[in-house]
Design a protein around this motif. Structure first.
Motif, mmCIF file in Angstrom:
data_model
loop_
_atom_site.group_PDB
_atom_site.id
_atom_site.type_symbol
_atom_site.label_atom_id
_atom_site.label_comp_id
_atom_site.label_asym_id
_atom_site.label_seq_id
_atom_site.Cartn_x
_atom_site.Cartn_y
_atom_site.Cartn_z
ATOM 1 N N THR A 245 -2.777 12.733 -6.369
ATOM 2 C CA THR A 245 -3.328 11.436 -6.754
ATOM 3 C C THR A 245 -4.828 11.571 -6.945
ATOM 4 O OG1 THR A 245 -3.253 9.047 -6.297
ATOM 5 C CG2 THR A 245 -3.813 10.485 -4.447
ATOM 6 N N ALA A 246 -5.376 10.730 -7.801
ATOM 7 C CA ALA A 246 -6.806 10.814 -8.095
ATOM 8 C C ALA A 246 -7.641 10.334 -6.918
ATOM 9 C CB ALA A 246 -7.119 9.972 -9.335
ATOM 10 N N PRO A 247 -8.819 10.902 -6.737
ATOM 11 C CA PRO A 247 -9.721 10.408 -5.690
ATOM 12 C C PRO A 247 -10.276 9.045 -6.071
ATOM 13 C CG PRO A 247 -10.817 12.077 -7.009
ATOM 14 C CD PRO A 247 -9.397 12.037 -7.491
ATOM 15 N N THR A 248 -10.536 8.206 -5.075
ATOM 16 C CA THR A 248 -11.133 6.903 -5.355
ATOM 17 C C THR A 248 -12.595 7.095 -5.767
ATOM 18 O OG1 THR A 248 -11.671 6.618 -3.017
ATOM 19 C CG2 THR A 248 -9.596 5.668 -3.791
ATOM 20 N N ASN A 249 -13.057 6.170 -6.593
ATOM 21 C CA ASN A 249 -14.439 6.199 -7.055
ATOM 22 C C ASN A 249 -14.813 4.788 -7.509
ATOM 23 O OD1 ASN A 249 -13.283 5.894 -9.658
ATOM 24 N ND2 ASN A 249 -13.198 8.115 -9.930
ATOM 25 N N ASP A 250 -15.876 4.655 -8.292
ATOM 26 C CA ASP A 250 -16.300 3.336 -8.773
ATOM 27 C C ASP A 250 -15.226 2.641 -9.601
ATOM 28 O OD1 ASP A 250 -18.743 3.614 -7.611
ATOM 29 O OD2 ASP A 250 -19.854 3.977 -9.454
ATOM 30 N N ARG A 251 -14.319 3.430 -10.184
ATOM 31 C CA ARG A 251 -13.347 2.886 -11.130
ATOM 32 C C ARG A 251 -11.975 2.636 -10.516
ATOM 33 N NH1 ARG A 251 -15.485 7.419 -13.259
ATOM 34 N NH2 ARG A 251 -13.490 8.511 -13.099
ATOM 35 N N ILE A 252 -11.685 3.246 -9.377
ATOM 36 C CA ILE A 252 -10.326 3.236 -8.834
ATOM 37 C C ILE A 252 -10.274 2.442 -7.536
ATOM 38 C CG2 ILE A 252 -8.453 4.670 -7.942
ATOM 39 C CD1 ILE A 252 -9.334 6.867 -9.829
ATOM 40 N N LEU A 253 -9.299 1.541 -7.442
ATOM 41 C CA LEU A 253 -9.129 0.727 -6.245
ATOM 42 C C LEU A 253 -8.659 1.587 -5.070
ATOM 43 C CD1 LEU A 253 -9.154 -2.334 -5.351
ATOM 44 C CD2 LEU A 253 -6.684 -2.250 -5.660
ATOM 45 N N ASP A 254 -9.244 1.351 -3.929
ATOM 46 C CA ASP A 254 -8.856 2.061 -2.707
ATOM 47 C C ASP A 254 -7.625 1.366 -2.130
ATOM 48 O OD1 ASP A 254 -8.784 3.681 -0.510
ATOM 49 O OD2 ASP A 254 -10.501 2.786 0.497
ATOM 50 N N GLY A 255 -6.465 1.695 -2.679
ATOM 51 C CA GLY A 255 -5.235 0.994 -2.335
ATOM 52 C C GLY A 255 -4.774 1.266 -0.909
ATOM 53 N N ILE A 256 -4.336 0.229 -0.233
ATOM 54 C CA ILE A 256 -3.836 0.369 1.136
ATOM 55 C C ILE A 256 -2.497 1.092 1.132
ATOM 56 C CG2 ILE A 256 -3.080 -0.925 3.184
ATOM 57 C CD1 ILE A 256 -5.210 -3.074 2.248
ATOM 58 N N THR A 257 -1.647 0.783 0.148
ATOM 59 C CA THR A 257 -0.379 1.507 0.027
ATOM 60 C C THR A 257 -0.651 2.965 -0.309
ATOM 61 O OG1 THR A 257 0.676 -0.521 -0.762
ATOM 62 C CG2 THR A 257 1.873 1.531 -1.103
ATOM 63 N N ARG A 258 -1.630 3.220 -1.159
ATOM 64 C CA ARG A 258 -2.008 4.594 -1.507
ATOM 65 C C ARG A 258 -2.367 5.394 -0.266
ATOM 66 N NH1 ARG A 258 -6.835 7.001 -1.742
ATOM 67 N NH2 ARG A 258 -7.172 8.766 -3.175
ATOM 68 N N LYS A 259 -3.243 4.826 0.572
ATOM 69 C CA LYS A 259 -3.659 5.524 1.778
ATOM 70 C C LYS A 259 -2.479 5.765 2.716
ATOM 71 C CE LYS A 259 -7.068 2.602 2.763
ATOM 72 N NZ LYS A 259 -8.307 2.012 3.336
ATOM 73 N N SER A 260 -1.598 4.777 2.801
ATOM 74 C CA SER A 260 -0.433 4.890 3.677
ATOM 75 C C SER A 260 0.513 5.985 3.196
ATOM 76 C CB SER A 260 0.300 3.542 3.748
ATOM 77 O OG SER A 260 -0.570 2.512 4.182
ATOM 78 N N ILE A 261 0.715 6.065 1.881
ATOM 79 C CA ILE A 261 1.586 7.094 1.311
ATOM 80 C C ILE A 261 1.028 8.483 1.602
ATOM 81 C CG2 ILE A 261 2.247 8.145 -0.902
ATOM 82 C CD1 ILE A 261 2.945 5.341 -1.875
#
Length: 352
Positions: A245-261
């Motif tokens: 998965t792409a790293p978070t940055n200015d353009r990408i939402l820091d998703g809670i589901t993403r972090k959990s996955i």
């Protein structure tokens, strides 16, 4: 008064008119909502009132300059009728992160958490018991202050509204890799849950739908060489047995589901990499058979499998897997959310 939150109860309830066996997503609303106003430099005490329309002056700055942010959450009911939230403090932190970026006054933690708990407790009868159903919760903040001057508003309104919703399942989706439009830019507001981010997605998604796709895969704003998000969700790619998965940055939402996955995948022994994934790498993996899965991840669907992607006029189908990472990870998360399994991460939050 619950948790220091004043409550004005609705005179009659709408719950008897709701068909809980046929709930669409986010279209039926509970009897109450939480309201809190920012005036004279401070947030007032939140209160719970009957669900009702909002009256705003035509010059309210939300209409002209778009100061609006929101979160998406769910409440779940287990077999013993206990009610649970999933990582609510993460939603609170992200709401304030969004607020700061849009020059909106940040909320006190107690206003958010105590208000949320009191509202969900009051509306617990609205939480559906059917498999996969939940109470969708929408906290949001917008500029209610008046004026045509292009500047931050002096007044804001914080509201939490709830909608009982059935299982969010639309089947596997076919996506188009976007090569012209961008969801967000460096230095912009892509990492914030700002309403305008979603408004800007609608037109490119409509264009993709006209070509037979349900969603778009957003690419970076500069070169369109790297994939970033899937529609309104974070995107995951499985190449061979590695989950990317792409790293978070200015353009990408820091998703809670993403972090959990990511945390659950590591716990499952799945190799993960957080790095840039190029469109070229994705296409080559699809051609040589090493691309096994793609899926979106977000609050509404948890995990949304992708059946195929289109790029430069060619569609690439993904294989059907009996034991996919998507299904394994979704089950682990939902078992925690519905209190069906051990929560070794401490994510589950009981509503008392």
């Amino acid at each position: 008064m619950v948790n220091n939150i004043a409550i004005e109860k609705a005179k009659t309830s709408k719950i008897k008119d709701v068909d809980f066996d046929n709930l669409s997503f986010g279209s039926v609303y509970t009897d109450h909502m939480l309201v809190c106003d920012y005036k004279n430099g401070e947030w007032s005490a939140p209160k719970i009132v009957p669900y009702q329309p909002i009256t705003l002056d035509p010059s309210a700055k939300i209409f002209h300059y778009g100061q609006s942010i929101f979160e998406g959450m769910k409440a779940y009911k287990d077999e013993d009728e206990k009610v649970w939230l999933f990582r609510p403090l993460e939603n609170f932190k992200r709401l304030n992160k969004s607020a700061k970026r849009l020059a909106i006054p940040e909320l006190p933690e107690a206003h958010f958490m105590e208000g949320l708990m009191a509202l969900v407790h009051l509306e617990s009868d609205w939480i559906p018991k059917n498999p996969g159903s939940s109470l969708y919760i929408r906290p949001f903040v917008f500029a209610s202050g008046k004026g045509f001057h292009a500047s931050p508003a002096g007044e804001y309104k914080f509201i939490i509204a709830c909608a009982p919703s059935g299982a969010y399942f639309s089947g596997k989706v076919k996506v188009l890799i976007e090569q012209t439009y961008s969801r967000a830019a460096n230095g912009g507001v892509g990492y914030a849950k700002a309403g305008g981010n979603y408004a800007g997605q609608f037109y490119p998604t409509q264009l993709a739908a006209e070509k037979g796709y349900q969603q778009v895969i957003w690419t970076d704003d500069n070169t369109h060489e790297f994939i970033e998000e899937a529609g309104a969700m974070n995107v995951f790619v499985r190449i061979n047995d590695t989950l990317l998965t792409a790293p978070t940055n200015d353009r990408i939402l820091d998703g809670i589901t993403r972090k959990s996955i990511l945390d659950i995948a590591k716990d499952e022994g799945i190799k993960t990499e957080v790095r840039k994934v190029s469109v070229h790498e994705l296409v080559e993996a699809a051609k040589n058979g090493s691309l096994k899965e793609m899926f979106g991840a977000g609050t509404a669907a948890v995990v949304s499998p992708i059946s195929a992607f289109g790029y430069e006029g060619v569609d690439y189908d993904l294989p059907e897997l009996a034991d996919s990472y998507a299904s394994r990870l979704k089950k682990r998360i939902t078992d925690i959310q519905y209190n069906r399994a051990e929560d070794k991460f401490g994510w589950r939050h009981e509503v008392i």
